[in-house]
Design a protein around this motif. Structure first.
Motif, PDB file in Angstrom:
ATOM      1  N   ARG A  17     -28.161 -22.138  35.247  1.00 55.11           N
ATOM      2  CA  ARG A  17     -28.829 -22.158  33.950  1.00 55.11           C
ATOM      3  C   ARG A  17     -28.010 -22.961  32.932  1.00 55.11           C
ATOM      4  NH1 ARG A  17     -32.827 -18.973  31.891  1.00 55.11           N
ATOM      5  NH2 ARG A  17     -33.453 -18.988  34.106  1.00 55.11           N
ATOM      6  N   ALA A  18     -26.691 -22.885  33.050  1.00 58.92           N
ATOM      7  CA  ALA A  18     -25.842 -23.671  32.150  1.00 58.92           C
ATOM      8  C   ALA A  18     -26.085 -25.165  32.359  1.00 58.92           C
ATOM      9  CB  ALA A  18     -24.371 -23.329  32.387  1.00 58.92           C
ATOM     10  N   HIS A  19     -26.233 -25.581  33.617  1.00 56.77           N
ATOM     11  CA  HIS A  19     -26.556 -26.983  33.891  1.00 56.77           C
ATOM     12  C   HIS A  19     -27.941 -27.334  33.346  1.00 56.77           C
ATOM     13  CE1 HIS A  19     -23.057 -27.952  36.185  1.00 56.77           C
ATOM     14  NE2 HIS A  19     -23.315 -27.141  37.193  1.00 56.77           N
ATOM     15  N   ALA A  20     -28.917 -26.461  33.578  1.00 55.86           N
ATOM     16  CA  ALA A  20     -30.289 -26.733  33.147  1.00 55.86           C
ATOM     17  C   ALA A  20     -30.388 -26.874  31.639  1.00 55.86           C
ATOM     18  CB  ALA A  20     -31.220 -25.623  33.637  1.00 55.86           C
ATOM     19  N   ARG A  21     -29.568 -26.148  30.906  1.00 57.45           N
ATOM     20  CA  ARG A  21     -29.615 -26.211  29.450  1.00 57.45           C
ATOM     21  C   ARG A  21     -29.170 -27.578  28.928  1.00 57.45           C
ATOM     22  NH1 ARG A  21     -30.121 -22.222  26.121  1.00 57.45           N
ATOM     23  NH2 ARG A  21     -28.331 -22.756  24.791  1.00 57.45           N
ATOM     24  N   ARG A  22     -28.481 -28.356  29.769  1.00 61.25           N
ATOM     25  CA  ARG A  22     -28.098 -29.723  29.399  1.00 61.25           C
ATOM     26  C   ARG A  22     -29.157 -30.740  29.827  1.00 61.25           C
ATOM     27  NH1 ARG A  22     -23.500 -27.936  32.478  1.00 61.25           N
ATOM     28  NH2 ARG A  22     -21.918 -26.979  31.139  1.00 61.25           N
ATOM     29  N   ASN A  23     -30.197 -30.279  30.497  1.00 63.86           N
ATOM     30  CA  ASN A  23     -31.213 -31.170  31.056  1.00 63.86           C
ATOM     31  C   ASN A  23     -32.548 -30.940  30.349  1.00 63.86           C
ATOM     32  OD1 ASN A  23     -32.957 -32.675  32.612  1.00 63.86           O
ATOM     33  ND2 ASN A  23     -32.244 -31.890  34.570  1.00 63.86           N
ATOM     34  N   PRO A  24     -32.998 -31.885  29.543  1.00 68.50           N
ATOM     35  CA  PRO A  24     -34.236 -31.680  28.790  1.00 68.50           C
ATOM     36  C   PRO A  24     -35.481 -31.539  29.654  1.00 68.50           C
ATOM     37  CG  PRO A  24     -33.446 -33.943  28.565  1.00 68.50           C
ATOM     38  CD  PRO A  24     -32.352 -33.181  29.227  1.00 68.50           C
ATOM     39  N   LYS A  25     -35.399 -31.947  30.944  1.00 69.23           N
ATOM     40  CA  LYS A  25     -36.559 -31.844  31.816  1.00 69.23           C
ATOM     41  C   LYS A  25     -36.595 -30.543  32.614  1.00 69.23           C
ATOM     42  CE  LYS A  25     -38.203 -35.361  33.961  1.00 69.23           C
ATOM     43  NZ  LYS A  25     -38.381 -36.505  34.887  1.00 69.23           N
ATOM     44  N   ALA A  26     -35.585 -29.702  32.474  1.00 67.85           N
ATOM     45  CA  ALA A  26     -35.526 -28.463  33.246  1.00 67.85           C
ATOM     46  C   ALA A  26     -36.611 -27.491  32.801  1.00 67.85           C
ATOM     47  CB  ALA A  26     -34.155 -27.823  33.120  1.00 67.85           C
ATOM     48  N   GLN A  27     -37.130 -26.730  33.726  1.00 67.71           N
ATOM     49  CA  GLN A  27     -38.203 -25.777  33.447  1.00 67.71           C
ATOM     50  C   GLN A  27     -37.683 -24.543  32.713  1.00 67.71           C
ATOM     51  OE1 GLN A  27     -40.619 -24.907  36.870  1.00 67.71           O
ATOM     52  NE2 GLN A  27     -41.431 -23.014  36.034  1.00 67.71           N
ATOM     53  N   ALA A  28     -36.516 -24.051  33.106  1.00 64.39           N
ATOM     54  CA  ALA A  28     -35.949 -22.847  32.489  1.00 64.39           C
ATOM     55  C   ALA A  28     -34.673 -23.224  31.744  1.00 64.39           C
ATOM     56  CB  ALA A  28     -35.645 -21.802  33.557  1.00 64.39           C
ATOM     57  N   ARG A  29     -34.715 -23.145  30.408  1.00 63.84           N
ATOM     58  CA  ARG A  29     -33.572 -23.577  29.599  1.00 63.84           C
ATOM     59  C   ARG A  29     -33.095 -22.496  28.631  1.00 63.84           C
ATOM     60  NH1 ARG A  29     -34.452 -28.517  26.393  1.00 63.84           N
ATOM     61  NH2 ARG A  29     -32.188 -28.766  26.587  1.00 63.84           N
ATOM     62  N   PRO A  52     -18.596 -29.592  40.857  1.00 68.15           N
ATOM     63  CA  PRO A  52     -19.836 -29.570  40.076  1.00 68.15           C
ATOM     64  C   PRO A  52     -21.036 -29.591  41.015  1.00 68.15           C
ATOM     65  CG  PRO A  52     -18.274 -31.136  39.161  1.00 68.15           C
ATOM     66  CD  PRO A  52     -17.711 -30.708  40.482  1.00 68.15           C
ATOM     67  N   CYS A  53     -21.921 -28.626  40.864  1.00 64.36           N
ATOM     68  CA  CYS A  53     -22.990 -28.449  41.856  1.00 64.36           C
ATOM     69  C   CYS A  53     -24.328 -28.183  41.176  1.00 64.36           C
ATOM     70  CB  CYS A  53     -22.628 -27.286  42.782  1.00 64.36           C
ATOM     71  SG  CYS A  53     -23.778 -27.023  44.136  1.00 64.36           S
ATOM     72  N   ASN A  54     -25.354 -28.869  41.678  1.00 60.98           N
ATOM     73  CA  ASN A  54     -26.718 -28.733  41.169  1.00 60.98           C
ATOM     74  C   ASN A  54     -26.754 -28.936  39.655  1.00 60.98           C
ATOM     75  OD1 ASN A  54     -27.464 -28.306  43.796  1.00 60.98           O
ATOM     76  ND2 ASN A  54     -27.626 -26.101  43.594  1.00 60.98           N
ATOM     77  N   THR A  55     -26.245 -30.086  39.277  1.00 60.36           N
ATOM     78  CA  THR A  55     -26.029 -30.404  37.869  1.00 60.36           C
ATOM     79  C   THR A  55     -27.315 -30.565  37.071  1.00 60.36           C
ATOM     80  OG1 THR A  55     -25.752 -32.694  38.655  1.00 60.36           O
ATOM     81  CG2 THR A  55     -23.755 -31.438  38.201  1.00 60.36           C
ATOM     82  N   HIS A  56     -28.453 -30.691  37.738  1.00 64.45           N
ATOM     83  CA  HIS A  56     -29.734 -30.761  37.024  1.00 64.45           C
ATOM     84  C   HIS A  56     -30.277 -29.377  36.719  1.00 64.45           C
ATOM     85  CE1 HIS A  56     -30.554 -30.288  41.222  1.00 64.45           C
ATOM     86  NE2 HIS A  56     -31.858 -30.340  41.117  1.00 64.45           N
ATOM     87  N   GLY A  57     -29.714 -28.352  37.350  1.00 63.69           N
ATOM     88  CA  GLY A  57     -30.200 -26.987  37.188  1.00 63.69           C
ATOM     89  C   GLY A  57     -30.691 -26.380  38.481  1.00 63.69           C
ATOM     90  N   GLY A  58     -30.866 -27.228  39.503  1.00 65.64           N
ATOM     91  CA  GLY A  58     -31.263 -26.742  40.816  1.00 65.64           C
ATOM     92  C   GLY A  58     -32.646 -26.128  40.854  1.00 65.64           C
ATOM     93  N   LEU A  59     -32.977 -25.585  42.012  1.00 64.11           N
ATOM     94  CA  LEU A  59     -34.265 -24.918  42.183  1.00 64.11           C
ATOM     95  C   LEU A  59     -34.340 -23.648  41.348  1.00 64.11           C
ATOM     96  CD1 LEU A  59     -34.506 -25.171  46.090  1.00 64.11           C
ATOM     97  CD2 LEU A  59     -35.302 -26.830  44.396  1.00 64.11           C
ATOM     98  N   LEU A  60     -33.190 -23.086  41.046  1.00 57.82           N
ATOM     99  CA  LEU A  60     -33.145 -21.834  40.301  1.00 57.82           C
ATOM    100  C   LEU A  60     -33.519 -22.000  38.838  1.00 57.82           C
ATOM    101  CD1 LEU A  60     -29.845 -20.412  41.827  1.00 57.82           C
ATOM    102  CD2 LEU A  60     -32.129 -19.417  42.119  1.00 57.82           C
ATOM    103  N   SER A  61     -33.234 -23.177  38.257  1.00 61.12           N
ATOM    104  CA  SER A  61     -33.511 -23.360  36.827  1.00 61.12           C
ATOM    105  C   SER A  61     -34.205 -24.673  36.490  1.00 61.12           C
ATOM    106  CB  SER A  61     -32.220 -23.255  36.004  1.00 61.12           C
ATOM    107  OG  SER A  61     -31.836 -21.913  35.832  1.00 61.12           O
ATOM    108  N   TYR A  62     -33.987 -25.736  37.289  1.00 64.02           N
ATOM    109  CA  TYR A  62     -34.692 -26.989  36.996  1.00 64.02           C
ATOM    110  C   TYR A  62     -36.146 -26.890  37.418  1.00 64.02           C
ATOM    111  CZ  TYR A  62     -36.164 -31.864  37.102  1.00 64.02           C
ATOM    112  OH  TYR A  62     -36.850 -33.031  36.886  1.00 64.02           O
ATOM    113  N   GLY A  63     -36.390 -26.475  38.665  1.00 65.71           N
ATOM    114  CA  GLY A  63     -37.751 -26.342  39.157  1.00 65.71           C
ATOM    115  C   GLY A  63     -37.803 -26.495  40.663  1.00 65.71           C
ATOM    116  N   HIS A  64     -38.842 -25.906  41.272  1.00 64.11           N
ATOM    117  CA  HIS A  64     -39.013 -25.989  42.721  1.00 64.11           C
ATOM    118  C   HIS A  64     -40.475 -26.287  43.027  1.00 64.11           C
ATOM    119  CE1 HIS A  64     -38.644 -25.696  46.872  1.00 64.11           C
ATOM    120  NE2 HIS A  64     -38.197 -24.456  47.032  1.00 64.11           N
ATOM    121  N   SER A  65     -40.751 -27.534  43.394  1.00 57.33           N
ATOM    122  CA  SER A  65     -42.117 -27.967  43.697  1.00 57.33           C
ATOM    123  C   SER A  65     -42.248 -28.263  45.188  1.00 57.33           C
ATOM    124  CB  SER A  65     -42.464 -29.219  42.893  1.00 57.33           C
ATOM    125  OG  SER A  65     -42.228 -29.013  41.525  1.00 57.33           O
ATOM    126  N   GLY A  66     -41.916 -27.291  46.014  1.00 60.44           N
ATOM    127  CA  GLY A  66     -42.020 -27.504  47.456  1.00 60.44           C
ATOM    128  C   GLY A  66     -41.027 -28.556  47.922  1.00 60.44           C
TER     129      GLY A  66
END
Length: 361
Positions: free
Chosen positions: A149-161, A297-311
């Motif tokens: 979630r910390a990574h996702a908060r730096r990513n404006p395209k993440a689903q969960a911020r 540094p891992c899953n810097t976009h937020g990963g499936l857990l916070s950026y998004g998971h579209s299959g």
């Protein structure tokens, strides 16, 4: 199909190519719009007629597998420019019951489905065994969610911020013991695409190329009842193949993008791949190991857990993020001096594994 097309067009523009330059297409699969020949459906929709076209189905390993297959096609001289494209609108294109029904098909029809197994329940079995064998705690699992979630908060395209604390993550409602709400990936709409080209074609391209240094794949089982073990997984072999081809080791990796369908997925894979010893990934996460300034540094976009998971596109998001990191285009989440990236996808219940080692060209 519109998600496929939008992602494909963006990838072509990034590569400085026209649709007619593509002579190979590798498509994934879709739950919201399934088809036996989805790659052909996409090519027709997008208006191209490549000489090579195929659909790949390996669950969450699909995206990495398409990159691996594209690299093999280019190396063999079969194609010059291969488009690997994924997309699905699981959030808006499927009902809740439809999504549950589609995903429940992973269970063995005779020995698992009649007893009501679900994907979270299957991963819950892995988590519970990992807790027993290696001392993983609920805090360790929650720490993974918080780091993402910390990574996702730096990513404006993440689903969960929204901010997420360790206490909030541990207090989420129980989904499948011991996994709670924030231990589980999102359900999302999205698409992603990558172009894999012959090395002698990239000199005049508008974007900096990224080299595919190594790849590997390993498949160990399909159903939970067929798992050789609940604590060792095929990512150990697939990553070893990829590192051997690249002539590198886990210690050489600057940034990692590793499949995180559940928090236990990432902890288990970090250890099986060799980034951490058994039982050490969880404590390391709580100490900031996965953060931008951490040891990995891992899953810097937020990963499936916070950026998004579209299959299958969820796995391709990891590839795209690795490319951006190696190009220095990750903006507020950039890992300084990133030259080597490791990407991994796994499908099923840690069943099919595919690993990539990418390098800054």
């Amino acid at each position: 199909m519109s998600l496929h097309a939008e992602a494909a067009q963006a990838a072509l523009e990034d590569a400085g190519l026209r649709a007619g330059d593509i002579d190979g297409v590798l498509c994934a699969y879709s739950l919201s719009e399934p088809h036996l020949m989805l790659s052909s459906v996409f090519c027709e929709y997008f208006g191209i007629r490549p000489s090579y076209s195929a659909a790949v189905q390996a669950g969450g390993a699909t995206a990495c597998a398409t990159i691996m297959q594209a690299a093999a096609l280019v190396s063999a001289g079969v194609c010059r420019h291969v488009l690997a494209v994924c997309g699905d609108n699981r959030l808006t294109g499927m009902s809740r019951d439809g999504a549950v029904a589609a995903l429940s098909e992973v269970g063995h029809p005779q020995f698992e489905r009649p007893f009501g197994i679900s994907i979270p329940a299957a991963y819950g079995l892995v988590a519970r065994r990992y807790m027993h064998e290696w001392g993983v705690t609920p805090e360790h699992l929650a720490g993974v969610a918080v780091a993402h979630r910390a990574h996702a908060r730096r990513n404006p395209k993440a689903q969960a911020r929204d901010p997420l604390s360790l206490e909030q993550a541990m207090a989420g409602r129980l989904i499948a013991d011991p996994l709670r709400l924030f231990d589980c990936c999102l359900i999302s709409d999205g698409g992603a695409a990558v172009v894999v080209s012959a090395a002698d074609t990239v000199a005049d391209r508008p974007s900096r190329p990224v080299s595919i240094l190594g790849y590997g794949q390993m498949n160990t089982h399909e159903h939970v009842i067929g798992m050789p073990t609940l604590t060792e997984f095929g990512c150990k072999q697939s990553s070893a193949q990829a590192f051997a081809m690249a002539g590198l080791t886990p210690a050489d990796v600057d940034v990692a993008e590793i499949y995180d369908s559940f928090t236990i997925t990432l902890l288990a894979e970090l250890e099986s791949i060799g980034f951490f010893k058994k039982g050490e990934a969880g404590p390391a996460v709580l100490e900031g190991a996965l953060d931008l300034g951490g040891v990995l540094p891992c899953n810097t976009h937020g990963g499936l857990l916070s950026y998004g998971h579209s299959g299958a596109a969820g796995g391709m998001f990891h590839v795209v993020e690795a490319v951006r990191q190696l190009r220095g285009q990750a903006e507020g989440r950039q890992v300084d001096g990133a030259e080597v990236a490791f990407v991994h996808g796994d499908g099923g219940i840690l069943s099919a594994h595919c690993s990539l080692v990418l390098g800054r060209a």
